[in-house]
Structures are given as structure tokens and as C-alpha cells.
Design an enzyme around this catalytic site. Sequence first.
Site, PDB file in Angstrom:
ATOM      1  N   GLU A 367       4.446  58.305 -20.358  1.00 38.36           N
ATOM      2  CA  GLU A 367       3.101  58.542 -20.876  1.00 38.36           C
ATOM      3  C   GLU A 367       2.180  59.302 -19.916  1.00 38.36           C
ATOM      4  OE1 GLU A 367       1.590  54.803 -22.309  1.00 38.36           O
ATOM      5  OE2 GLU A 367       3.340  54.464 -23.559  1.00 38.36           O
ATOM      6  N   GLU A 481      11.311  54.016 -28.591  1.00 41.32           N
ATOM      7  CA  GLU A 481      10.609  52.749 -28.855  1.00 41.32           C
ATOM      8  C   GLU A 481      10.285  52.611 -30.339  1.00 41.32           C
ATOM      9  OE1 GLU A 481       7.278  52.265 -26.199  1.00 41.32           O
ATOM     10  OE2 GLU A 481       8.402  52.968 -24.453  1.00 41.32           O
TER      11      GLU A 481
END
Length: 555
Positions: A367, A481
Site C-alpha cells: 500500500e 486479499e
Amino acid sequence: MSASTTSTEVSLGEPLGSVTGKPAARKSRLPVWLLAATLCLVACKKEAPAPAPPPPPQPPPVTQPDLTTPLKAEADFPIGVAISYAGMMNDARYQDVVKRDFDAVTFEYNMKHGAIVGAGGMLDFSQADALVDKVTAAGVAVFGHTLVWYQNNNGDYLRSLATTSAASGPDLLAELNGNFENSGSGTTPATLFQGWFGSTGGSGAATFEKEAGSPQQGSGALKISVTTPGANPWDVQFLNGDWKPTAGKTYQVKFWVKSTGSGSFRAINQTPNAGSPNFAQLTVTPTATWSEVVWNYTAPAAAIQFGFHFPAAGTFWIDGITIRETTQTPVSNTAGAQKMDAVMKDWIQTMVNRYKSKVRAWDVVNEPFTDGTPVLRNGSNSTGDTYYWAQFLGRGYIAKAFRYAREADATADLYLNDYNLEYSTAKLDSIVALANELKAAGVPITGVGTQMHISTTDSYSNIDQMMRKLASTGLKVRVSELDVKAGNGGAAGTSPNAAALASQAAMYKHVVSSYLKNVPAAQRGGITVWGVTDNSSWLYNNGAQFPLLYDKDYN
Ligand SMILES: [Ca+2]
């Protein structure tokens, strides 16, 4: 797989290009079978309870894929799942599902910086080690998650490293028997040493003595023999009753330790009721010879106790405790960059080296981009478990992180991972541009992960576009994910209705179809779903969302 399964595959909807009604080569019909299994796992399990079940005769049974065949056996790329420590260590059904259906697991938390790095930089691998051992013993691979992220760090520790901390002022325990020189009025734990008191509770059993024969300093030291550790760390404890820190002040605690055996104990500052958030601790693992421990910490609250908890068996000696206030001075940007470069390198290489034989792929950088108009996350205003590695290192931290991981492991897959790539074209393009830039610079990146925390209403065409653009980098592509939010209007405690489940099944199917269609086989790093059961999902919200393949009853 039997021919009858083939007809099931075709009956499930629009076939992929290579699928016909005729028996096909195994590989070409696997994806549809996988989708069938996924569809059934989603749709077959969660029937909303009918208000009044109609009497027989029941409708003819719908032909379903054979769900006794493991999910993982039917895909030509790794199928993964995120797991929790408690589920994998303690829940037999959870373990069975992980072992049967998945090739690989990602730990939701236990390999993150904040999970491993304690106060003062002490490393605690106990949970990560136990989980790695448990998973690999079951024949399942471990995907390493995650090395460099801006969340779930030990932020206090990392921030403290970018300051100089100087102990100043007098020893605050000098008059409070920090050297265990003054015996109390008796030999029981409560009165053995003036100003200190020991106690056992629960099933914990220990003896407290004054070590007069070979203290580290002076004429006495504390000796604690823990014969039976308690269920709680504080079941065997030894506390100072006199000294209380001031909230927000920083202190340097020093003491000498040795032990028999290999057990750890912890130095603590706590409220009188242990377990409250106003708690600081340092895990200490002594050796057979005296060594000095230095613990710099910020007092989380006033009116708290200083002392030690003993959650492991063994005999421990402590002597020469001093506590001084410290002053913190921020370092220069140059010094900070040097320091954090070394710290990041050490952290990455410690992790990669430790699990090298068992972890063959890592999320190296997680991220890196903000949302909206994406820029690299940066800032000096981090608090709590947030820490921006770019604060001192700039955008160069990303390339460095990959190089450090590669130095430690010449062959592991190394991923750049981010979210909302199916939602924001700008963010997708930023990740693709970064991946290409790293590749062009010879940085050892081997894959890009797209988290895909999505809902039933996400754009199918955006997902296709994302798969194509990620694949265009030539790197491996992982769906890292995956979960698909499906609920009934967000009300907690409801069961999903048939329409919600059908939309969810269709979305799961689309993700897998798009992956197979747009990512060449050699670039498929796999698909990982973010959790085992709905009620263990971060999205569950007391039953408002049902995002995963299994419901809370493993159906
Ligand atoms: Ca002493």
C-alpha cells in the site's frame, strides 16, 4: 473428474472459450470447475432459512460439483487463504479446511512489524514461528505478509529511533532499593525486599528469594524460581510499590539479568489492573550469564506500577535496577535517513532470512499509494502503529526494500501490493507505472498484488482492465486479499438472501474468469481469499456482511 462433472460445468452459465460439452483436456476445464466449486461454496452454503418449509415432495436436486474434491486440486495456480493465529492453532475445523482446500496461507497479522517488534526493539517470533510450523507441517505454503507497510508497525519504537535519547538526572530508584540491598522484615514474597512485593495467583507457583551468594552488584539480588507458570503473565509477578512514573515522560530503565533455562519474562509499566491500554512492556530473554537490559519507553499513564511478570518456568535473577528520565532530540534528516535505512534493512533481512526455508514469496512493499489522486504515502505526523517509511527515505524506500529482500533470498518472489486497483484507474496506473519503473531500474520486483476487497457492485470491465494492465508489466500477478461484500442492506445479524448470494457468486466467478482470461498462465501468482469463515472476516460487522467462501458454520 467424471464426464458428468463436465455437464455441470457447462450448465453453470456462459462457458469460457475452451470449454465445450465434450470432455476436454484437464487444464482447460479446470477453471470452470473451480468456478463451479466457488459458486457452490458461496451459494450452496448460505440458504436463508425458509419461514415455513414446504412439505415433500421436494424439487429434484440440482446437480452440484463434488465438493469433497479439494478446491486447490482443481486450479493450475496457487489458491490461498488468510488465516488468524487463533483459528489455525486452536480450531480443528478451521485447520481441516485450510489444509484441504488451500495451497498457501497469508497470516492476517502475525508477520507484521507491530506483531514481531516489541518495546525497545525486542523481537518476539513466538507466534509467527508457531504458525509457520503448524502450517508447513500441514503441507501448506506460507506467503510472507508484509515487510514494509505504513500500518501495523511498532510506531513508537520506529519514531524513537529517529531521535537521540539521553538519560539525564538522578537514578529514581536509588533510594527505593533498586539494587535489592535492603531486605524487608521477613522472607515471604510480600516482605522479602523493602519497597517491593511479589505475588502468585491462579495456577502460578514460584519462590522469591534474596540471592546473597553471587549478586551482580552489592550484597543482594532478586532470585525468582518459577516452578509453574500461571495462565496469565501476571500470575507470577514482582512489583515496586513506591515509584510511579509521570504520564508522557520518557524513561530509561536499566537492569541486569540472568537465568536458567530459556524462558522469557517481561518488564512492565501498568495500571493497577493489568491488561488496560495504559501498559508498556519489554520482553526479556536472559542467558546463563549476567547481561544488562536497557529499556527506553514513554510512560503511558500516571499512577502505574513498575515491575516484572513471569509467564515462563525457570529461575531468574535481577539486580541493579536504575530508572532515569530521558530527553529526546529529533535527529537531522540526513542522520534519520541513515538510521531508518539501516533499520529497514535489518528488519527485512531478519524476517526473510528467518523464514527463508519456508516462505518463498513476500509482500515486500504494501500500500505505497494514497487514494484519490494517488501520491506516495509520506509524512512526519505518524502516531500509534502508523509509520511512514518515506518520511526519511523518500520514494527510494521502495527500491531499497526490494533490494534488501533480494539480498537475503536470491529466489523468493517479491511483490508490490495495493488495494482499490479495480476501483481507481488513477491508482492502478500509478502502481503499474511504479512497477515498470522498478523493473526498468533493475530492482528485483517479481510480482504485483491486487488486494481486491470488493463488493457485488464493482465494475466487471474495470476488473478486466486491471487484470490486463497488471499483466502488461510482465510480472506475476496475484489477487492477494479477495473478499466480496454481500449483505442485506447492511443490517447486522441478518442472513444473506438468495439474490445477494447469487450476485456474490457471479462476482467471484468473474474475478477468476478475468484472471484466467487476462493473466497468462506463467504470470499467475495465485488468488488468495481474505479469510476462512464469514464471521472471521474484517468485514463481518456482526453479521451484516458475508464476504467469504464459508459461513460461520463452515458450510
Ligand atoms: Ca544488588
